[in-house]
Design a protein around this motif. Structure first.
Motif, PDB file in Angstrom:
ATOM      1  N   ASP A 238      18.528  76.847  21.487  1.00  0.00           N
ATOM      2  CA  ASP A 238      18.134  75.568  22.075  1.00  0.00           C
ATOM      3  C   ASP A 238      18.149  75.644  23.601  1.00  0.00           C
ATOM      4  O   ASP A 238      17.249  75.124  24.266  1.00  0.00           O
ATOM      5  N   LEU A 239      19.143  76.303  24.166  1.00  0.00           N
ATOM      6  CA  LEU A 239      19.201  76.441  25.624  1.00  0.00           C
ATOM      7  C   LEU A 239      18.058  77.312  26.150  1.00  0.00           C
ATOM      8  O   LEU A 239      17.513  77.047  27.231  1.00  0.00           O
ATOM      9  N   VAL A 240      17.678  78.327  25.390  1.00  0.00           N
ATOM     10  CA  VAL A 240      16.528  79.141  25.797  1.00  0.00           C
ATOM     11  C   VAL A 240      15.274  78.271  25.835  1.00  0.00           C
ATOM     12  O   VAL A 240      14.484  78.334  26.784  1.00  0.00           O
ATOM     13  N   ARG A 241      15.091  77.450  24.814  1.00  0.00           N
ATOM     14  CA  ARG A 241      13.916  76.559  24.781  1.00  0.00           C
ATOM     15  C   ARG A 241      13.900  75.603  25.971  1.00  0.00           C
ATOM     16  O   ARG A 241      12.842  75.224  26.465  1.00  0.00           O
ATOM     17  N   GLN A 242      15.085  75.213  26.420  1.00  0.00           N
ATOM     18  CA  GLN A 242      15.186  74.300  27.566  1.00  0.00           C
ATOM     19  C   GLN A 242      15.031  75.020  28.903  1.00  0.00           C
ATOM     20  O   GLN A 242      15.035  74.369  29.951  1.00  0.00           O
ATOM     21  N   GLY A 243      14.918  76.345  28.875  1.00  0.00           N
ATOM     22  CA  GLY A 243      14.780  77.095  30.113  1.00  0.00           C
ATOM     23  C   GLY A 243      16.081  77.345  30.838  1.00  0.00           C
ATOM     24  O   GLY A 243      16.089  77.614  32.050  1.00  0.00           O
ATOM     25  N   ALA A 244      17.210  77.274  30.124  1.00  0.00           N
ATOM     26  CA  ALA A 244      18.517  77.467  30.763  1.00  0.00           C
ATOM     27  C   ALA A 244      18.775  78.909  31.173  1.00  0.00           C
ATOM     28  O   ALA A 244      19.627  79.158  32.023  1.00  0.00           O
ATOM     29  N   PHE A 245      18.053  79.855  30.554  1.00  0.00           N
ATOM     30  CA  PHE A 245      18.211  81.269  30.892  1.00  0.00           C
ATOM     31  C   PHE A 245      16.915  81.775  31.507  1.00  0.00           C
ATOM     32  O   PHE A 245      15.838  81.577  30.943  1.00  0.00           O
ATOM     33  N   PRO A 246      16.973  82.431  32.655  1.00  0.00           N
ATOM     34  CA  PRO A 246      15.761  82.972  33.263  1.00  0.00           C
ATOM     35  C   PRO A 246      15.083  83.993  32.348  1.00  0.00           C
ATOM     36  O   PRO A 246      15.732  84.652  31.528  1.00  0.00           O
ATOM     37  N   GLY A 247      13.786  84.122  32.493  1.00  0.00           N
ATOM     38  CA  GLY A 247      13.054  85.121  31.732  1.00  0.00           C
ATOM     39  C   GLY A 247      13.635  86.504  31.952  1.00  0.00           C
ATOM     40  O   GLY A 247      14.025  86.864  33.065  1.00  0.00           O
TER      41      GLY A 247
END
Length: 281
Positions: A238-247
């Motif tokens: 869910d945090l990845v979907r929200q952009g919480a982690f840089p590519g």
């Protein structure tokens, strides 16, 4: 490691490491002739202490939250098959298990014992968990783990190489106190507190061992343990979907604990089967 394949991850990569954190917590706690510890009726820590007592030849007493229910559930039956003796505290008394008065009464009942806290989280447990990062191969940026009592996260963060960080996912509702617990455990183990960790409080799904339809669907899809691991993995995705982690971020997710074997196989439980086709070695 195994890699989690999911289109939602984009260029973020998530790798799974299966690790029996219960055994790590006990590694430097073993040695006394008699250990007394605490847990719920389905506690993995209770099972682990019982199995360790059988394997290493020391007595174990498990103080269980709530009333006795017969027949015993598979977790407690497993513990008893390993030689653990069970005691029970009602929920009001259990909340006072850490107090000197309660522990004195338990020593009067059971004699001279070494008392381990619920979940096994103490300074010795932190030192055991701190060994995990040094055993990981490959490069990564973030290491994630579920958080119940804080010992695993405290140790992992203490053992991280420079430039890496640890992210814990609380499985309890209202778990803001865990930040203080992790800091306390690090201080007791090493005399200092690291700044390379944090705890996310948003994926408890109602509290310890609670679930929701969304989490149930997630568990069925990925075939993972539901009390701890599913909440962490759901949170990561869910945090990845929200952009919480840089590519390009490389995340290691620690799949903690081990499943219950049959009572007849009391001893070292087998590892979590990861044959579901959405995981890749």
């Amino acid at each position: 490691m195994e890699e989690l394949l999911d289109p939602a991850l984009g260029s973020v990569r998530v790798f799974l490491v299966h690790d029996d954190n219960k055994a790590r917590k006990l590694r430097y706690n073993l040695g006394p002739a008699r250990i007394l510890t605490f847990g719920g009726a389905y506690s993995g820590h209770i099972r682990a202490v019982a199995a360790a007592g059988l394997r290493h030849g020391f007595e174990t007493i498990g103080v269980i939250r709530g009333e006795e229910h017969l027949p015993l559930n598979p977790s407690l039956a497993h513990a008893v098959a390993c030689g653990m003796r069970l005691d029970y505290l009602d929920r009001a008394a259990y909340r006072l298990k850490h107090t000197a008065e309660t522990q004195a009464r338990l020593r009067e009942r059971w004699g001279e014992v070494t008392i381990l806290p619920e979940g096994g989280s103490n300074a010795a447990a932190v030192r055991g968990c701190a060994e995990l990062p040094g055993e990981l191969g490959g490069d990564y940026d973030v290491i994630c783990c579920p958080v119940g009592t804080g010992g695993t996260l405290a140790g992992i963060a203490a053992g991280l190489p420079e430039g890496r960080r640890a992210l814990g996912f609380a499985v309890l509702k209202g778990a803001g106190f865990l930040t203080g617990e992790v800091a306390r455990l690090q201080r007791e183990a090493y005399g200092r507190v690291w700044s390379n960790w944090s705890i996310n409080l948003d994926y408890h799904f109602g509290g310890y061992a609670r679930t929701t339809p969304a989490l149930k669907r997630f568990i069925a899809k990925y075939q993972v343990e539901g009390v701890y691991v599913a909440k962490m993995l759901y949170g990561i995705l869910d945090l990845v979907r929200q952009g919480a982690f840089p590519g390009g971020t490389r995340i290691v997710a620690v799949v903690t604990g081990q499943p219950l074997t049959s009572v007849a196989e009391c001893g070292a439980p087998t590892g979590l089967d990861s044959g579901e086709p959405r995981w890749r070695r």
